[in-house]
Write a protein that holds these residues in place. Structure first.
Motif, PDB file in Angstrom:
ATOM      1  N   TYR A  59       0.856  -1.183   0.000  1.00 31.92           N
ATOM      2  CA  TYR A  59       0.000   0.000   0.000  1.00 31.92           C
ATOM      3  C   TYR A  59       0.895   1.237   0.000  1.00 31.92           C
ATOM      4  O   TYR A  59       1.731   1.408   0.904  1.00 31.92           O
ATOM      5  N   MET A  60       0.720   2.060  -1.003  1.00 28.43           N
ATOM      6  CA  MET A  60       1.483   3.313  -1.089  1.00 28.43           C
ATOM      7  C   MET A  60       2.988   3.078  -0.933  1.00 28.43           C
ATOM      8  O   MET A  60       3.697   3.774  -0.213  1.00 28.43           O
ATOM      9  N   GLY A  61       3.452   2.033  -1.626  1.00 31.17           N
ATOM     10  CA  GLY A  61       4.885   1.753  -1.660  1.00 31.17           C
ATOM     11  C   GLY A  61       5.453   1.117  -0.410  1.00 31.17           C
ATOM     12  O   GLY A  61       6.683   1.029  -0.272  1.00 31.17           O
ATOM     13  N   SER A  62       4.590   0.640   0.482  1.00 33.28           N
ATOM     14  CA  SER A  62       5.109   0.019   1.701  1.00 33.28           C
ATOM     15  C   SER A  62       4.094  -0.991   2.230  1.00 33.28           C
ATOM     16  O   SER A  62       3.158  -1.362   1.521  1.00 33.28           O
ATOM     17  N   TYR A  93       2.129  -3.323  -9.248  1.00 31.27           N
ATOM     18  CA  TYR A  93       3.090  -2.883 -10.262  1.00 31.27           C
ATOM     19  C   TYR A  93       4.488  -3.408  -9.959  1.00 31.27           C
ATOM     20  O   TYR A  93       4.905  -3.408  -8.794  1.00 31.27           O
ATOM     21  N   ILE A  94       5.225  -3.815 -10.999  1.00 30.87           N
ATOM     22  CA  ILE A  94       6.630  -4.138 -10.801  1.00 30.87           C
ATOM     23  C   ILE A  94       7.307  -2.879 -10.256  1.00 30.87           C
ATOM     24  O   ILE A  94       7.072  -1.770 -10.744  1.00 30.87           O
ATOM     25  N   HIS A  95       8.123  -3.061  -9.212  1.00 33.04           N
ATOM     26  CA  HIS A  95       8.744  -1.945  -8.494  1.00 33.04           C
ATOM     27  C   HIS A  95       7.698  -1.074  -7.782  1.00 33.04           C
ATOM     28  O   HIS A  95       7.929   0.100  -7.512  1.00 33.04           O
ATOM     29  N   GLY A  96       6.552  -1.662  -7.477  1.00 32.87           N
ATOM     30  CA  GLY A  96       5.500  -0.910  -6.780  1.00 32.87           C
ATOM     31  C   GLY A  96       5.748  -0.753  -5.295  1.00 32.87           C
ATOM     32  O   GLY A  96       4.969  -0.068  -4.620  1.00 32.87           O
ATOM     33  N   LEU A 135       3.091 -10.694  -7.994  1.00 32.64           N
ATOM     34  CA  LEU A 135       2.470  -9.659  -8.823  1.00 32.64           C
ATOM     35  C   LEU A 135       0.986  -9.945  -8.967  1.00 32.64           C
ATOM     36  O   LEU A 135       0.594 -11.038  -9.397  1.00 32.64           O
ATOM     37  N   ALA A 136       0.163  -8.956  -8.633  1.00 37.25           N
ATOM     38  CA  ALA A 136      -1.285  -9.151  -8.593  1.00 37.25           C
ATOM     39  C   ALA A 136      -1.846  -9.695  -9.907  1.00 37.25           C
ATOM     40  O   ALA A 136      -2.769 -10.514  -9.908  1.00 37.25           O
ATOM     41  N   GLU A 137      -1.268  -9.270 -11.026  1.00 38.71           N
ATOM     42  CA  GLU A 137      -1.843  -9.669 -12.319  1.00 38.71           C
ATOM     43  C   GLU A 137      -1.593 -11.149 -12.637  1.00 38.71           C
ATOM     44  O   GLU A 137      -2.238 -11.709 -13.534  1.00 38.71           O
ATOM     45  N   ASP A 138      -0.658 -11.771 -11.914  1.00 39.85           N
ATOM     46  CA  ASP A 138      -0.361 -13.174 -12.211  1.00 39.85           C
ATOM     47  C   ASP A 138       0.122 -13.902 -10.950  1.00 39.85           C
ATOM     48  O   ASP A 138       1.271 -14.345 -10.882  1.00 39.85           O
TER      49      ASP A 138
END
Ligand SMILES: Cc1cc2nc3c(=O)[nH]c(=O)nc-3n(C[C@H](O)[C@H](O)[C@H](O)COP(=O)(O)O)c2cc1C
Length: 163
Positions: A59-62, A93-96, A135-138
């Motif tokens: 969440y929000m990068g952390s 996101y990758i690097h999210g 990664l949420a998408e996969d």
């Protein structure tokens, strides 16, 4: 030897990764790994666990606020001192920010007197750095990495606590 895998999950991704970790951990002889929503723990099982693994959505990068609060307020109920510990995350996101979430969790665990462990890099493929990030998408595509991580955590916990 018991392992508790805790997660916070709203849309199911982090929960799914926790279940993959349990699958890997339970493949190790003599290990009983269970998965718990942070809001519904089995306190006795967690207290008796030699290893605690905690997973957060990014969440929000952390880490999520729920995970931060759990670390500050709830983890002490499970006698953390001296236990092996690990962390994982999921992100959109990758690097999210999944790695940042993991580092934050491991820092709390270090301060709590736990033994943070990544099961990572030097073991080779799949290369895990601070801990696995899904990664949420996969999420299914991350299954093997999470299973391997669970197995490595369980093997290290067995080595430390049953020999
Ligand atoms: C409030 C909020 C903030 C988020 N911030 C990020 C972010 O900074 N980076 C990212 O990659 N994904 C972000 N996400 C996406 C989640 O980390 C991702 O969908 C995660 O897999 C959700 O986990 P869950 O299905 O276990 O709830 C955010 C989601 C929410 C709801």
């Amino acid at each position: 030897m018991k392992i508790s895998i805790f997660y916070h999950s709203v849309s199911g991704n982090t929960k799914q990764c926790a279940e993959y970790i349990a699958e890997g951990a339970n493949s190790v002889d003599g290990v009983e790994a269970k998965v718990f929503d942070i809001h519904a723990p089995d306190t006795d099982f967690a207290k008796e666990s030699s290893c605690i693994i905690l997973g957060s959505p990014t969440y929000m990068g952390s880490m999520s606020a729920e995970i931060y609060t759990w670390l500050e307020k709830s983890m002490r109920e499970f006698s953390p001192a001296g236990k092996l510990s690990g962390a994982f995350a999921t992100e959109r996101y990758i690097h999210g920010g999944g790695d940042v979430a993991i580092q934050g969790i491991l820092s709390h665990m270090l301060v709590s007197g736990m033994l943070p462990y990544s099961g990572g890099g030097a073991f080779g493929a799949p290369v895990i750095h601070y801990g696995p990030v899904g990664l949420a998408e996969d999420i299914q595509g991350c299954r093997d990495t999470f299973i391997t991580y669970g197995r490595r955590m369980a093997e290290k916990a067995s080595e430390l606590f049953t020999r």
